[in-house]
Design a protein around this motif. Sequence first.
Motif, PDB file in Angstrom:
ATOM      1  N   HIS A  13      13.732 -37.599 -51.009  1.00 60.85           N
ATOM      2  CA  HIS A  13      13.941 -39.052 -51.021  1.00 60.85           C
ATOM      3  C   HIS A  13      12.698 -39.753 -51.580  1.00 60.85           C
ATOM      4  O   HIS A  13      12.803 -40.659 -52.416  1.00 60.85           O
ATOM      5  N   PHE A  14      11.541 -39.345 -51.119  1.00 60.95           N
ATOM      6  CA  PHE A  14      10.298 -39.907 -51.657  1.00 60.95           C
ATOM      7  C   PHE A  14      10.214 -39.688 -53.166  1.00 60.95           C
ATOM      8  O   PHE A  14       9.898 -40.609 -53.936  1.00 60.95           O
ATOM      9  N   LEU A  15      10.493 -38.469 -53.610  1.00 58.08           N
ATOM     10  CA  LEU A  15      10.355 -38.145 -55.027  1.00 58.08           C
ATOM     11  C   LEU A  15      11.352 -38.900 -55.893  1.00 58.08           C
ATOM     12  O   LEU A  15      11.009 -39.369 -56.982  1.00 58.08           O
ATOM     13  N   VAL A  16      12.595 -39.024 -55.430  1.00 55.63           N
ATOM     14  CA  VAL A  16      13.605 -39.747 -56.200  1.00 55.63           C
ATOM     15  C   VAL A  16      13.224 -41.214 -56.341  1.00 55.63           C
ATOM     16  O   VAL A  16      13.269 -41.784 -57.444  1.00 55.63           O
ATOM     17  N   ASP A  17      12.850 -41.864 -55.248  1.00 50.37           N
ATOM     18  CA  ASP A  17      12.484 -43.275 -55.328  1.00 50.37           C
ATOM     19  C   ASP A  17      11.199 -43.471 -56.130  1.00 50.37           C
ATOM     20  O   ASP A  17      11.053 -44.448 -56.866  1.00 50.37           O
ATOM     21  N   PHE A  18      10.256 -42.544 -55.987  1.00 55.93           N
ATOM     22  CA  PHE A  18       9.022 -42.604 -56.778  1.00 55.93           C
ATOM     23  C   PHE A  18       9.332 -42.473 -58.268  1.00 55.93           C
ATOM     24  O   PHE A  18       8.855 -43.256 -59.096  1.00 55.93           O
ATOM     25  N   GLY A  19      10.154 -41.476 -58.609  1.00 52.91           N
ATOM     26  CA  GLY A  19      10.507 -41.260 -60.010  1.00 52.91           C
ATOM     27  C   GLY A  19      11.277 -42.430 -60.604  1.00 52.91           C
ATOM     28  O   GLY A  19      11.041 -42.813 -61.762  1.00 52.91           O
ATOM     29  N   CYS A  20      12.168 -43.027 -59.819  1.00 51.75           N
ATOM     30  CA  CYS A  20      12.952 -44.160 -60.310  1.00 51.75           C
ATOM     31  C   CYS A  20      12.072 -45.392 -60.513  1.00 51.75           C
ATOM     32  O   CYS A  20      12.200 -46.095 -61.528  1.00 51.75           O
ATOM     33  N   ALA A  21      11.189 -45.678 -59.547  1.00 47.76           N
ATOM     34  CA  ALA A  21      10.304 -46.837 -59.683  1.00 47.76           C
ATOM     35  C   ALA A  21       9.362 -46.672 -60.871  1.00 47.76           C
ATOM     36  O   ALA A  21       9.125 -47.614 -61.642  1.00 47.76           O
ATOM     37  N   LEU A  22       8.818 -45.478 -61.028  1.00 46.90           N
ATOM     38  CA  LEU A  22       7.916 -45.206 -62.145  1.00 46.90           C
ATOM     39  C   LEU A  22       8.640 -45.351 -63.477  1.00 46.90           C
ATOM     40  O   LEU A  22       8.116 -45.935 -64.435  1.00 46.90           O
ATOM     41  N   LEU A  23       9.860 -44.838 -63.546  1.00 44.59           N
ATOM     42  CA  LEU A  23      10.646 -44.914 -64.780  1.00 44.59           C
ATOM     43  C   LEU A  23      11.037 -46.351 -65.099  1.00 44.59           C
ATOM     44  O   LEU A  23      10.875 -46.818 -66.238  1.00 44.59           O
ATOM     45  N   LEU A  24      11.544 -47.064 -64.098  1.00 43.99           N
ATOM     46  CA  LEU A  24      12.038 -48.418 -64.325  1.00 43.99           C
ATOM     47  C   LEU A  24      10.902 -49.369 -64.704  1.00 43.99           C
ATOM     48  O   LEU A  24      10.993 -50.104 -65.696  1.00 43.99           O
ATOM     49  N   LEU A  25       9.829 -49.364 -63.906  1.00 52.88           N
ATOM     50  CA  LEU A  25       8.755 -50.335 -64.098  1.00 52.88           C
ATOM     51  C   LEU A  25       7.727 -49.898 -65.139  1.00 52.88           C
ATOM     52  O   LEU A  25       7.099 -50.750 -65.771  1.00 52.88           O
ATOM     53  N   GLY A  26       7.577 -48.607 -65.308  1.00 49.10           N
ATOM     54  CA  GLY A  26       6.560 -48.129 -66.236  1.00 49.10           C
ATOM     55  C   GLY A  26       7.068 -47.814 -67.623  1.00 49.10           C
ATOM     56  O   GLY A  26       6.278 -47.782 -68.579  1.00 49.10           O
ATOM     57  N   ALA A 138      -0.804 -39.885 -68.284  1.00 46.82           N
ATOM     58  CA  ALA A 138       0.243 -39.586 -69.261  1.00 46.82           C
ATOM     59  C   ALA A 138       1.109 -38.409 -68.832  1.00 46.82           C
ATOM     60  O   ALA A 138       2.296 -38.344 -69.150  1.00 46.82           O
ATOM     61  N   LEU A 139       0.513 -37.454 -68.112  1.00 46.46           N
ATOM     62  CA  LEU A 139       1.262 -36.262 -67.705  1.00 46.46           C
ATOM     63  C   LEU A 139       2.067 -36.475 -66.428  1.00 46.46           C
ATOM     64  O   LEU A 139       2.840 -35.599 -66.033  1.00 46.46           O
ATOM     65  N   LEU A 140       1.893 -37.613 -65.770  1.00 42.76           N
ATOM     66  CA  LEU A 140       2.572 -37.851 -64.499  1.00 42.76           C
ATOM     67  C   LEU A 140       4.094 -37.773 -64.610  1.00 42.76           C
ATOM     68  O   LEU A 140       4.734 -37.134 -63.765  1.00 42.76           O
ATOM     69  N   PRO A 141       4.727 -38.409 -65.621  1.00 42.72           N
ATOM     70  CA  PRO A 141       6.186 -38.301 -65.716  1.00 42.72           C
ATOM     71  C   PRO A 141       6.688 -36.863 -65.816  1.00 42.72           C
ATOM     72  O   PRO A 141       7.705 -36.511 -65.209  1.00 42.72           O
TER      73      PRO A 141
END
Length: 338
Positions: A13-26, A138-141
């Motif tokens: 759950h943490f990873l999905v929300d983290f990945g979605c927020a990073l993708l959407l906002l970043g 840069a490698l975070l995604p």
Amino acid sequence: MARLRLGLYGAAHFLVDFGCALLLLGRICPEWDPATAILLYNFLAFAVQMPIGLLADRLGRCHLFASVGCLLVVSGWMLPPGLAAAVAAGLGNAAFHVGGGLHTLNESGSKAGPLGVFVSPGAFGVYLGGILAAAGPALLPWAVCLVLVLSAVLLWRFGRGAENAPLALPRRNVRLWGAVVCLLAVVILRSYLGLAANLPWKAEFGLLAVCAVAGGKAAGGYLADKLGVLFTAIISLCLSAFCYLGSGNPAAGLAALFLFNMTMPLTLWAAARLFPGMKGFSFGLLTFGLFLGFLPVYFKGGGLGAMALATGTFLSLPPLILGIREARGRKGKENDVA
């Protein structure tokens, strides 16, 4: 094994929300229209959980929905930043939440504590994803995608738990549907108040605010199991309303956030108890309430002061009491279905 599965779903759950927020906002918002992206993502991530929940009630296989959700978020990173990426992220978030939420509801039985454990890590994921969206390495995604793929594999392999109850539509019961409307109203109001709150110290104490939100969700379920769902709801909201009166002070405001969010697992518990044969739908129904509460803030903005926050919190108590009382009365009435 049940605790290990709960930990796995919570971490995912943490990873999905983290990945979605990073993708959407970043990635998506800087390259596409941010207002459209945020509205579309929130609609897909929250409102669409209702039909996905019905499908999960029919098919079972919670781990499949959770795994596919992780992979859809990964696919969002592989697509050009725009409509397709926002759709993939939103649907992935929705599918994961339905799978993880339904699994937790099935395994928790009559307890609310595991629900708090499952929902609470998402707040940290959204917060950290937003923080790192503008300044992430840069490698975070690529690291996020790799871990999400691993999560999908682990959920598929080890995420099987208790089976769904047979899909059963509830009868036309006025009290039952009245209780559902009450719980939905509570979630809408809670979503609106949480998003529209004017807390002048929030930027400075952002991490503590997220800890208060996540901690409240986790504590609410376990206190409900120890002290009773109704007692926990009354005490938490009354104290939260009182603390909101002084929410200009960081200590009082943090206490208000903690107490206010204690009711989240309680509403999920009550909705699932009202619909024992449609737990996935009940989970999605309440997340639809989150989306409805988001809309006024999206279109008109927030800025609610201390008195408005305290009043809104207190007003959410009567419908929550009615919903919980009817849910508690469902014991022995699980056959009240069509």
